[in-house]
Design a protein around this motif. Structure first.
Motif, PDB file in Angstrom:
ATOM      1  N   THR A 138       0.847  -1.187   0.000  1.00 35.77           N
ATOM      2  CA  THR A 138       0.000   0.000   0.000  1.00 35.77           C
ATOM      3  C   THR A 138       0.879   1.231   0.000  1.00 35.77           C
ATOM      4  O   THR A 138       0.636   2.204  -0.717  1.00 35.77           O
ATOM      5  CB  THR A 138      -0.908   0.008   1.249  1.00 35.77           C
ATOM      6  OG1 THR A 138      -1.682  -1.185   1.248  1.00 35.77           O
ATOM      7  CG2 THR A 138      -1.811   1.224   1.273  1.00 35.77           C
ATOM      8  N   GLN A 139       1.932   1.174   0.830  1.00 41.98           N
ATOM      9  CA  GLN A 139       2.914   2.242   0.906  1.00 41.98           C
ATOM     10  C   GLN A 139       4.186   1.673   1.539  1.00 41.98           C
ATOM     11  O   GLN A 139       4.153   0.602   2.153  1.00 41.98           O
ATOM     12  CB  GLN A 139       2.391   3.399   1.742  1.00 41.98           C
ATOM     13  CG  GLN A 139       2.050   3.013   3.168  1.00 41.98           C
ATOM     14  CD  GLN A 139       1.322   4.116   3.912  1.00 41.98           C
ATOM     15  OE1 GLN A 139       1.754   5.252   3.904  1.00 41.98           O
ATOM     16  NE2 GLN A 139       0.206   3.771   4.547  1.00 41.98           N
TER      17      GLN A 139
ATOM     18  N   ASP B 278       1.499  -1.611   6.922  1.00 39.58           N
ATOM     19  CA  ASP B 278       1.327  -1.310   5.501  1.00 39.58           C
ATOM     20  C   ASP B 278       0.223  -0.264   5.302  1.00 39.58           C
ATOM     21  O   ASP B 278       0.320   0.619   4.458  1.00 39.58           O
ATOM     22  CB  ASP B 278       0.969  -2.615   4.765  1.00 39.58           C
ATOM     23  CG  ASP B 278       0.706  -2.410   3.294  1.00 39.58           C
ATOM     24  OD1 ASP B 278       1.649  -2.043   2.563  1.00 39.58           O
ATOM     25  OD2 ASP B 278      -0.456  -2.621   2.869  1.00 39.58           O
ATOM     26  N   ARG B 279      -0.831  -0.375   6.119  1.00 40.01           N
ATOM     27  CA  ARG B 279      -1.944   0.590   6.034  1.00 40.01           C
ATOM     28  C   ARG B 279      -1.545   1.951   6.580  1.00 40.01           C
ATOM     29  O   ARG B 279      -1.876   2.979   6.005  1.00 40.01           O
ATOM     30  CB  ARG B 279      -3.140   0.062   6.849  1.00 40.01           C
ATOM     31  CG  ARG B 279      -4.306  -0.479   6.012  1.00 40.01           C
ATOM     32  CD  ARG B 279      -5.543  -0.706   6.847  1.00 40.01           C
ATOM     33  NE  ARG B 279      -5.303  -1.391   8.091  1.00 40.01           N
ATOM     34  CZ  ARG B 279      -5.279  -2.716   8.243  1.00 40.01           C
ATOM     35  NH1 ARG B 279      -5.461  -3.482   7.195  1.00 40.01           N
ATOM     36  NH2 ARG B 279      -5.051  -3.258   9.424  1.00 40.01           N
TER      37      ARG B 279
END
Ligand code: SF4
Length: 260
Positions: free
Chosen positions: A99-100, A124-125
């Motif tokens: 995600t990033q 990740d979120r």
């Protein structure tokens, strides 16, 4: 630290019954912790110094790791440049599923560097390492030795989440490690705490088990940063019986840091 506050933190770790044993147990711990553990580097020593000496316990042990080959890739970049390079990185296939990126968080003047394996789903979120339940436990572990999360720097070996939280592939770790190595070069930490088997094995380039790597001071990289190994908070959530060992590791690391 205030003894009442400290006991509250240890209670949060599930260690309240151990604390009741009092100062004698705490005083005995460092001596128990410095029992000699045979490593490849240790095996090459012709006449090892007395391992029960506190001075010897605190002395970094060179595990034979040389990182001059890969560090150069990111050398010279400052914090902002390095973060931008990580955010744009496509050096391994994990860039396709993240995600990033999760660069790291904390004080750029921290004495302690905590290194984990890789971002999980929460990380990740949110774009920050060690959040969620494991992050809360890590915060409690740090507070138990008198450190606020804001006082340390926290990063992972991998900056992108492996799908399904699988172990990092060797190629992924080798592509990503130069970012962490430059973070270490910029931070110049007094001590590194590797949490979990994967982080420890990648940082020390060994396949020794966590049990074999604990209870000794390793030396990371050309700058020979003292490195201590302990359990990952996510593992401790699944295996609370090992929290006592983690507490021993933390006290050991604190003692090492005080001697550096
Ligand atoms: S894991 Fe590391 S090397 Fe792979 S894409 Fe992410 S930042 Fe780049």
């Amino acid at each position: 630290m205030n003894p009442v506050l400290r006991r509250e933190y240890l209670t949060a770790l599930g260690l309240e019954s151990w604390v009741v044993r009092g100062k004698s147990a705490q005083a005995a711990a460092p001596r128990e912790l410095i029992a000699p553990v045979e490593t490849p580097a240790a095996r090459t020593r012709a006449a090892p110094p007395d391992p029960l000496s506190p001075q010897e316990a605190a002395r970094p042990r060179d595990t034979g790791v040389s990182r001059g080959d890969s560090t150069a890739r990111e050398a010279g970049f400052d914090w902002a440049e390095l973060k931008a390079r990580v955010a744009a990185c496509t050096r391994c296939a994990l860039c396709n599923t993240r995600t990033q990126t999760v660069f790291g968080v904390g004080s750029p003047t921290a004495q302690w560097l905590i290194v984990g394996e890789a971002p999980g789903a929460d990380e990740d979120r949110q774009g920050e390492p060690f959040v969620g339940r494991a992050g809360q436990l890590l915060n409690s572990m740090l507070r138990a030795i008198g450190l606020a999360r804001e006082q340390v720097y926290i990063a992972n070996v991998l900056k992108c989440r492996p799908p399904g939280n699988r172990d990092p592939a060797a190629g992924e770790a080798s592509e990503c490690l130069p970012y962490l190595e430059q973070q270490i070069a910029l931070l110049k930490p007094k001590i590194m705490l590797a949490v979990g088997r994967i982080a420890s094995q990648n940082l020390l380039r060994t396949d020794l088990t966590l049990g074999r790597l604990r209870r000794q001071v390793h030396a990371f990289g050309a700058s020979q940063v003292p490195l201590v190994v302990t359990y990952h908070p996510a593992y401790l959530l699944r295996t609370p019986a090992d929290k006592r060992k983690a507490w021993e590791d933390l006290k050991f690391a604190r003692e090492v840091c005080a001697r550096v």
